[in-house]
Motif scaffolding. Structure first.
Motif, PDB file in Angstrom:
ATOM      1  N   MET A  42       0.826  -1.201   0.000  1.00 53.38           N
ATOM      2  CA  MET A  42       0.000   0.000   0.000  1.00 53.38           C
ATOM      3  C   MET A  42       0.867   1.261   0.000  1.00 53.38           C
ATOM      4  O   MET A  42       0.515   2.284   0.574  1.00 53.38           O
ATOM      5  N   THR A  43       2.007   1.173  -0.669  1.00 52.85           N
ATOM      6  CA  THR A  43       2.866   2.345  -0.820  1.00 52.85           C
ATOM      7  C   THR A  43       2.078   3.465  -1.505  1.00 52.85           C
ATOM      8  O   THR A  43       1.360   3.233  -2.480  1.00 52.85           O
ATOM      9  N   GLY A  44       2.235   4.683  -0.980  1.00 49.18           N
ATOM     10  CA  GLY A  44       1.500   5.823  -1.535  1.00 49.18           C
ATOM     11  C   GLY A  44       0.166   6.075  -0.878  1.00 49.18           C
ATOM     12  O   GLY A  44      -0.584   6.955  -1.309  1.00 49.18           O
ATOM     13  N   TYR A  45      -0.123   5.322   0.193  1.00 51.18           N
ATOM     14  CA  TYR A  45      -1.403   5.451   0.876  1.00 51.18           C
ATOM     15  C   TYR A  45      -1.233   5.786   2.354  1.00 51.18           C
ATOM     16  O   TYR A  45      -0.164   5.593   2.940  1.00 51.18           O
ATOM     17  N   LEU A  46      -2.302   6.297   2.928  1.00 60.85           N
ATOM     18  CA  LEU A  46      -2.408   6.512   4.364  1.00 60.85           C
ATOM     19  C   LEU A  46      -3.401   5.501   4.912  1.00 60.85           C
ATOM     20  O   LEU A  46      -4.429   5.226   4.265  1.00 60.85           O
ATOM     21  N   ILE A  47      -3.116   4.959   6.079  1.00 57.61           N
ATOM     22  CA  ILE A  47      -4.067   4.077   6.751  1.00 57.61           C
ATOM     23  C   ILE A  47      -4.453   4.751   8.059  1.00 57.61           C
ATOM     24  O   ILE A  47      -3.600   5.031   8.909  1.00 57.61           O
ATOM     25  N   LEU A  48      -5.746   5.020   8.200  1.00 59.62           N
ATOM     26  CA  LEU A  48      -6.268   5.800   9.316  1.00 59.62           C
ATOM     27  C   LEU A  48      -7.384   5.021  10.017  1.00 59.62           C
ATOM     28  O   LEU A  48      -8.073   4.215   9.382  1.00 59.62           O
ATOM     29  N   PRO A  49      -7.593   5.266  11.318  1.00 59.34           N
ATOM     30  CA  PRO A  49      -8.697   4.585  12.005  1.00 59.34           C
ATOM     31  C   PRO A  49     -10.041   4.893  11.350  1.00 59.34           C
ATOM     32  O   PRO A  49     -10.253   5.993  10.820  1.00 59.34           O
ATOM     33  N   MET A 344      -6.455   5.554   2.450  1.00 59.54           N
ATOM     34  CA  MET A 344      -6.670   6.810   1.722  1.00 59.54           C
ATOM     35  C   MET A 344      -5.483   7.102   0.807  1.00 59.54           C
ATOM     36  O   MET A 344      -4.322   7.000   1.221  1.00 59.54           O
ATOM     37  N   ASN A 345      -5.774   7.466  -0.419  1.00 53.40           N
ATOM     38  CA  ASN A 345      -4.744   7.863  -1.360  1.00 53.40           C
ATOM     39  C   ASN A 345      -4.056   9.120  -0.833  1.00 53.40           C
ATOM     40  O   ASN A 345      -4.708  10.139  -0.603  1.00 53.40           O
ATOM     41  N   ALA A 346      -2.745   9.061  -0.614  1.00 56.85           N
ATOM     42  CA  ALA A 346      -2.039  10.180   0.000  1.00 56.85           C
ATOM     43  C   ALA A 346      -1.996  11.406  -0.899  1.00 56.85           C
ATOM     44  O   ALA A 346      -1.839  12.529  -0.408  1.00 56.85           O
ATOM     45  N   THR A 347      -2.153  11.217  -2.196  1.00 56.76           N
ATOM     46  CA  THR A 347      -2.109  12.341  -3.138  1.00 56.76           C
ATOM     47  C   THR A 347      -3.479  12.958  -3.339  1.00 56.76           C
ATOM     48  O   THR A 347      -3.656  14.170  -3.205  1.00 56.76           O
ATOM     49  N   THR A 348      -4.465  12.136  -3.651  1.00 50.73           N
ATOM     50  CA  THR A 348      -5.806  12.656  -3.933  1.00 50.73           C
ATOM     51  C   THR A 348      -6.660  12.816  -2.683  1.00 50.73           C
ATOM     52  O   THR A 348      -7.674  13.491  -2.698  1.00 50.73           O
ATOM     53  N   ARG A 349      -6.256  12.132  -1.603  1.00 48.75           N
ATOM     54  CA  ARG A 349      -7.005  12.097  -0.349  1.00 48.75           C
ATOM     55  C   ARG A 349      -8.357  11.407  -0.484  1.00 48.75           C
ATOM     56  O   ARG A 349      -9.257  11.586   0.336  1.00 48.75           O
ATOM     57  N   GLU A 350      -8.492  10.617  -1.513  1.00 53.15           N
ATOM     58  CA  GLU A 350      -9.708   9.834  -1.697  1.00 53.15           C
ATOM     59  C   GLU A 350      -9.614   8.547  -0.886  1.00 53.15           C
ATOM     60  O   GLU A 350      -8.568   7.879  -0.873  1.00 53.15           O
ATOM     61  N   ILE A 351     -10.711   8.200  -0.218  1.00 51.12           N
ATOM     62  CA  ILE A 351     -10.774   6.929   0.500  1.00 51.12           C
ATOM     63  C   ILE A 351     -11.061   5.827  -0.519  1.00 51.12           C
ATOM     64  O   ILE A 351     -12.059   5.884  -1.238  1.00 51.12           O
ATOM     65  N   GLU A 352     -10.171   4.845  -0.594  1.00 49.26           N
ATOM     66  CA  GLU A 352     -10.324   3.777  -1.578  1.00 49.26           C
ATOM     67  C   GLU A 352     -10.661   2.430  -0.938  1.00 49.26           C
ATOM     68  O   GLU A 352     -11.101   1.517  -1.644  1.00 49.26           O
ATOM     69  N   LEU A 353     -10.453   2.309   0.371  1.00 48.20           N
ATOM     70  CA  LEU A 353     -10.832   1.088   1.081  1.00 48.20           C
ATOM     71  C   LEU A 353     -11.404   1.468   2.440  1.00 48.20           C
ATOM     72  O   LEU A 353     -10.858   2.335   3.124  1.00 48.20           O
ATOM     73  N   THR A 354     -12.486   0.847   2.815  1.00 53.75           N
ATOM     74  CA  THR A 354     -13.004   0.950   4.175  1.00 53.75           C
ATOM     75  C   THR A 354     -13.204  -0.459   4.698  1.00 53.75           C
ATOM     76  O   THR A 354     -13.861  -1.287   4.050  1.00 53.75           O
ATOM     77  N   VAL A 355     -12.610  -0.731   5.851  1.00 52.53           N
ATOM     78  CA  VAL A 355     -12.697  -2.058   6.476  1.00 52.53           C
ATOM     79  C   VAL A 355     -13.333  -1.892   7.844  1.00 52.53           C
ATOM     80  O   VAL A 355     -12.930  -1.045   8.642  1.00 52.53           O
ATOM     81  N   ALA A 361     -16.006  -3.142   3.551  1.00 50.19           N
ATOM     82  CA  ALA A 361     -17.235  -2.371   3.481  1.00 50.19           C
ATOM     83  C   ALA A 361     -17.278  -1.489   2.247  1.00 50.19           C
ATOM     84  O   ALA A 361     -18.348  -1.137   1.767  1.00 50.19           O
ATOM     85  N   TYR A 362     -16.083  -1.132   1.736  1.00 51.34           N
ATOM     86  CA  TYR A 362     -16.009  -0.295   0.530  1.00 51.34           C
ATOM     87  C   TYR A 362     -14.684  -0.566  -0.152  1.00 51.34           C
ATOM     88  O   TYR A 362     -13.652  -0.726   0.499  1.00 51.34           O
ATOM     89  N   LEU A 363     -14.715  -0.611  -1.483  1.00 53.81           N
ATOM     90  CA  LEU A 363     -13.539  -0.984  -2.264  1.00 53.81           C
ATOM     91  C   LEU A 363     -13.549  -0.201  -3.569  1.00 53.81           C
ATOM     92  O   LEU A 363     -14.553  -0.196  -4.286  1.00 53.81           O
ATOM     93  N   SER A 364     -12.421   0.492  -3.876  1.00 56.14           N
ATOM     94  CA  SER A 364     -12.348   1.223  -5.139  1.00 56.14           C
ATOM     95  C   SER A 364     -10.896   1.559  -5.444  1.00 56.14           C
ATOM     96  O   SER A 364      -9.998   1.348  -4.623  1.00 56.14           O
ATOM     97  N   GLY A 365     -10.651   2.097  -6.628  1.00 52.01           N
ATOM     98  CA  GLY A 365      -9.361   2.650  -6.969  1.00 52.01           C
ATOM     99  C   GLY A 365      -8.211   1.667  -6.999  1.00 52.01           C
ATOM    100  O   GLY A 365      -8.364   0.447  -7.001  1.00 52.01           O
TER     101      GLY A 365
END
Length: 383
Positions: A42-49, A344-355, A361-365
């Motif tokens: 998941m390089t290039g991403y942020l993982i947040l609570p 979350m995509n660190a560049t676009t700040r779009e949430i691409e996965l929700t677990v 629960a959500y999957l994209s990008g």
């Protein structure tokens, strides 16, 4: 829902222990785990609570997309769960009114929504719960209210005085009646009846406060207009100040150790009063109110305007609301905590996965593509 197999997300920046860290996040059996599990880059991403939202009214648009149109409650709640998940919410409180006005604010409708939440929560993509926004002038339905709270396990209630100093419906009753889906004559008759209960309100609230303490319900007030109003509720034990309408109310709440909740959409709209409270440090928690995308957007607004760093801003929509509600298994990415998180995509700040609890629960990008490719490779290897 798809339960994730044991895996380890690598290469991302992860919010842990109050700071962003470059480390891996392991997930196993719905919990944050340890150990050398199969990696997913998941390089290039942020993982947040995962986001813990204590007050969401967006479901009203699903139930009543326009005046005079009411759709099935369960259908609306299922759509709401999907929408919330797409914007990183893993624990969603559906904020339903219990009031005198009738229509979608009536006790009848509230009971339908509470039952709907109970039914939908069994198989929902995320953890769905109910919050009640209780009009103070409802003494005549007190026992019915308490029965509903016990039956459905409601653990968050806020008092809202729509006939006192706030008087928010008095300016345009015709508009409010149309919004609620009731005839104007019926709305005005209900308002007269509610006003007739004014002398019963103080005792009514005291009795409810005592019952809530026994039931373990967290309670507060909504839309306080001044410091005196907030102080009166505090004396009842209603410490939570939700969406105070005036900074004086928020100041009193903070001075007496009460958490202040503000609506995230107001920050996105650059509401000067809401921003003034935030800049003075008079905000602890942000909620979606009527718009789920505003939660993550508001957190980043706080970062971009230099108000606070990302870990602190994100805690206002994750760790702090979870702590308020005694949910010590979420809002943080600690070992053995519930696996609730967003990628979350660190560049676009779009949430691409929700677990949520280790379930997709959500999957994209691109993040979704990487995860699915990794899972496919694992299945092929197993075969």
């Amino acid at each position: 829902m798809t339960q994730l197999p044991p895996l380890r997300l690598t290469g991302a920046d992860i919010l842990r222990d109050g700071e962003m860290q470059r480390r891996s996040l392991a997930v196993e059996n719905g919990r944050i785990a340890r150990g050398p599990l199969p990696p997913v880059d998941m390089t290039g991403y942020l993982i947040l609570p995962g986001i813990v939202d204590l007050h969401g009214q967006a479901f009203e648009r699903q139930i009543a997309p326009r005046p005079g149109t009411l759709l099935p409650v369960e259908t609306a709640l299922r759509a709401t769960a999907r929408e919330a998940a797409a914007h990183g919410v893993t624990t969603a409180y559906i904020a339903q009114r219990w009031g005198w006005e009738g229509g979608i604010a009536s006790p009848d409708f509230a009971e339908n929504v509470l039952q709907g939440v109970s039914d939908v929560a069994v198989a929902a993509l995320i953890d769905m719960r109910a919050q009640l926004r209780l009009d103070t002038h409802t003494a005549d339905s007190q026992q019915r209210l308490l029965h509903a709270i016990r039956r459905h396990g409601v653990d968050l209630v806020v008092f809202h005085d729509t006939l006192g100093a706030s008087g928010q419906w008095s300016e345009d009753p015709a508009l409010q009646a149309r919004t609620l889906g009731v005839p104007l004559a019926a709305f005005e008759a209900a308002r007269t009846t509610a006003k007739g209960q004014s002398r019963l309100v103080p005792r009514h609230l005291c009795q409810l406060a005592e019952a809530f303490d026994t039931l373990g319900v967290t309670y507060g007030s909504h839309g306080d207009m001044d410091g005196e109003t907030r102080d009166r509720y505090r004396l009842l034990g209603a410490y939570v100040a939700e969406c105070p309408a005036d900074p004086r109310a928020a100041a009193v709440a903070h001075a007496t150790d009460g958490p202040v909740i503000l609506p995230a959409p107001a920050l996105i709209q650059d509401d000067p009063r809401q921003w003034a409270m935030l800049r003075r440090g008079l905000c602890d928690i942000l909620v979606s109110d009527c718009h789920y995308p505003s939660l993550a957007h508001a957190a980043w607004s706080l970062v971009d305007t230099g108000q606070m760093d990302l870990p602190r801003a994100w805690s206002m929509i994750s760790a702090t609301p979870a702590h308020l509600m005694g949910m010590h298994d979420r809002g943080r990415l600690d070992h053995r905590a519930r696996a609730d998180f967003v990628v979350m995509n660190a560049t676009t700040r779009e949430i691409e996965l929700t677990v949520s609890a280790g379930r997709l629960a959500y999957l994209s990008g691109e993040a979704g593509a990487r995860l699915m490719a990794s899972l496919s490779e694992a299945r092929i290897a197993a075969e």
